[in-house]
Design a protein around this motif. Structure first.
Motif, PDB file in Angstrom:
ATOM      1  N   HIS A  29       0.835  -1.204   0.000  1.00  0.00           N
ATOM      2  CA  HIS A  29       0.000   0.000   0.000  1.00  0.00           C
ATOM      3  C   HIS A  29       0.870   1.254   0.000  1.00  0.00           C
ATOM      4  O   HIS A  29       0.688   2.163  -0.829  1.00  0.00           O
ATOM      5  N   LEU A  30       1.823   1.287   0.914  1.00  0.00           N
ATOM      6  CA  LEU A  30       2.726   2.432   0.993  1.00  0.00           C
ATOM      7  C   LEU A  30       3.539   2.577  -0.291  1.00  0.00           C
ATOM      8  O   LEU A  30       3.689   3.684  -0.826  1.00  0.00           O
ATOM      9  N   GLY A  31       4.040   1.454  -0.797  1.00  0.00           N
ATOM     10  CA  GLY A  31       4.821   1.488  -2.028  1.00  0.00           C
ATOM     11  C   GLY A  31       4.011   1.984  -3.210  1.00  0.00           C
ATOM     12  O   GLY A  31       4.519   2.729  -4.062  1.00  0.00           O
ATOM     13  N   GLY A  32       2.736   1.591  -3.266  1.00  0.00           N
ATOM     14  CA  GLY A  32       1.876   2.049  -4.349  1.00  0.00           C
ATOM     15  C   GLY A  32       1.675   3.554  -4.321  1.00  0.00           C
ATOM     16  O   GLY A  32       1.734   4.227  -5.363  1.00  0.00           O
ATOM     17  N   THR A 165       2.024   4.276 -13.450  1.00  0.00           N
ATOM     18  CA  THR A 165       0.585   4.193 -13.200  1.00  0.00           C
ATOM     19  C   THR A 165       0.134   2.743 -13.085  1.00  0.00           C
ATOM     20  O   THR A 165      -0.644   2.388 -12.192  1.00  0.00           O
ATOM     21  N   SER A 166       0.633   1.901 -13.981  1.00  0.00           N
ATOM     22  CA  SER A 166       0.272   0.480 -13.945  1.00  0.00           C
ATOM     23  C   SER A 166       0.748  -0.175 -12.658  1.00  0.00           C
ATOM     24  O   SER A 166       0.025  -0.967 -12.038  1.00  0.00           O
ATOM     25  N   LEU A 167       1.963   0.165 -12.241  1.00  0.00           N
ATOM     26  CA  LEU A 167       2.513  -0.406 -11.012  1.00  0.00           C
ATOM     27  C   LEU A 167       1.702   0.039  -9.802  1.00  0.00           C
ATOM     28  O   LEU A 167       1.457  -0.745  -8.875  1.00  0.00           O
ATOM     29  N   TYR A 168       1.279   1.287  -9.819  1.00  0.00           N
ATOM     30  CA  TYR A 168       0.438   1.803  -8.729  1.00  0.00           C
ATOM     31  C   TYR A 168      -0.849   0.994  -8.605  1.00  0.00           C
ATOM     32  O   TYR A 168      -1.232   0.572  -7.501  1.00  0.00           O
TER      33      TYR A 168
END
Length: 277
Positions: A29-32, A165-168
């Motif tokens: 979550h934090l990484g996103g 964006t995709s990684l998020y």
């Protein structure tokens, strides 16, 4: 983050709450969120990102973490809760800063259709009618649908393939998957454990996420067509109501300034065959 339960079995509950699935979920979550911020700053753009989703997440964090003022908590919890609140506000400021890059024509999800049912559900299903408890329940239901505007945005946009964006999107979905594993782990070890509001919100979010992943990587989707049709119908009704009340619709005015009619663009999106984005 988990809801804080009552005093009964608190020691066992706390012990099982801090498990590997929860930690992975928290850091995904934090990484996103950090990935989203880095992407915006690097590109100096909010292209490919749904502002509606970011507003919903800001609502989620601000209503869920009011318990920061209610009782003393560990540094871990305080850090994550404050980080979520502050970063959600920063993202919204970025939308103001880079407004010219925001693709309004793709961000068509009507927030009212999410907020109203979730408010009703929170009032009906809350465990206790205190302000903090009702708002916490409300935030759980809102989070279940918070990514839906982003999915609709991606369904309509199609051409944006920004890795950030995709990684998020993937990391936010992964966070909920690991939180579901966290709930299962606690249920196995504590059969009396129950958190139905979180489970409902989590199940809804995971369902949308898995379907979106399927669409993203295979071009097939069970929910895409249905979601877009519902979104289009809701906006048509909203336009009709706004037109009767105000004589014109802000949506159609925005569409004209962006070089096309909004409703026609939505119809074209739905009629196209599905393809990888």
């Amino acid at each position: 983050m988990d809801k804080l339960h009552g005093a009964s079995n608190f020691v066992n509950f706390a012990a099982y709450s801090w498990n590997i699935f929860r930690y992975i979920g928290d850091y995904l979550h934090l990484g996103g969120i950090l990935t989203l911020l880095v992407t915006i700053v690097k590109n100096k753009s909010v292209a490919g990102i749904s502002r509606t989703t970011q507003i919903l997440y800001c609502i989620v964090f601000c209503t869920r973490y009011l318990d920061l003022f209610d009782h003393t908590q560990s540094f871990y919890l305080v850090f994550f809760k404050l980080t979520y609140i502050v970063t959600s506000i920063i993202v919204l400021v970025c939308f103001y800063q880079f407004d010219s890059t925001y693709a309004r024509r793709h961000d068509t999800c009507n927030m009212t259709i999410i907020l109203v049912p979730c408010t009703v559900a929170a009032l009906l299903l809350t465990s206790d009618y205190s302000l903090l408890e009702v708002l916490w329940t409300f935030s759980e239901f809102i989070e279940g649908f918070a990514m839906v505007p982003q999915y609709i945005f991606c369904y309509r946009e199609r051409v944006n393939k920004d890795v950030g964006t995709s990684l998020y999107v993937v990391m936010l979905g992964g966070y909920r998957v690991f939180y579901a594993l966290n709930w299962i782990y606690k249920k196995i070890n504590m059969p009396r454990y129950s958190d139905i509001q979180s489970w409902i919100g989590g199940l809804v979010e995971i369902m949308f996420f898995l379907d979106f992943l399927n669409y993203r990587f295979t071009g097939n989707s069970i929910l895409r067509s249905f979601v877009l049709k519902v979104d289009t119908k809701i906006n048509e009704i909203s336009d009709q109501v706004e037109s009767k009340v105000l004589g014109s619709t802000s949506r159609s005015e925005r569409a004209d300034t962006e070089g096309g009619e909004m409703r026609r663009r939505r119809k074209q999106d739905e009629d196209r065959p599905m393809e990888d984005v």
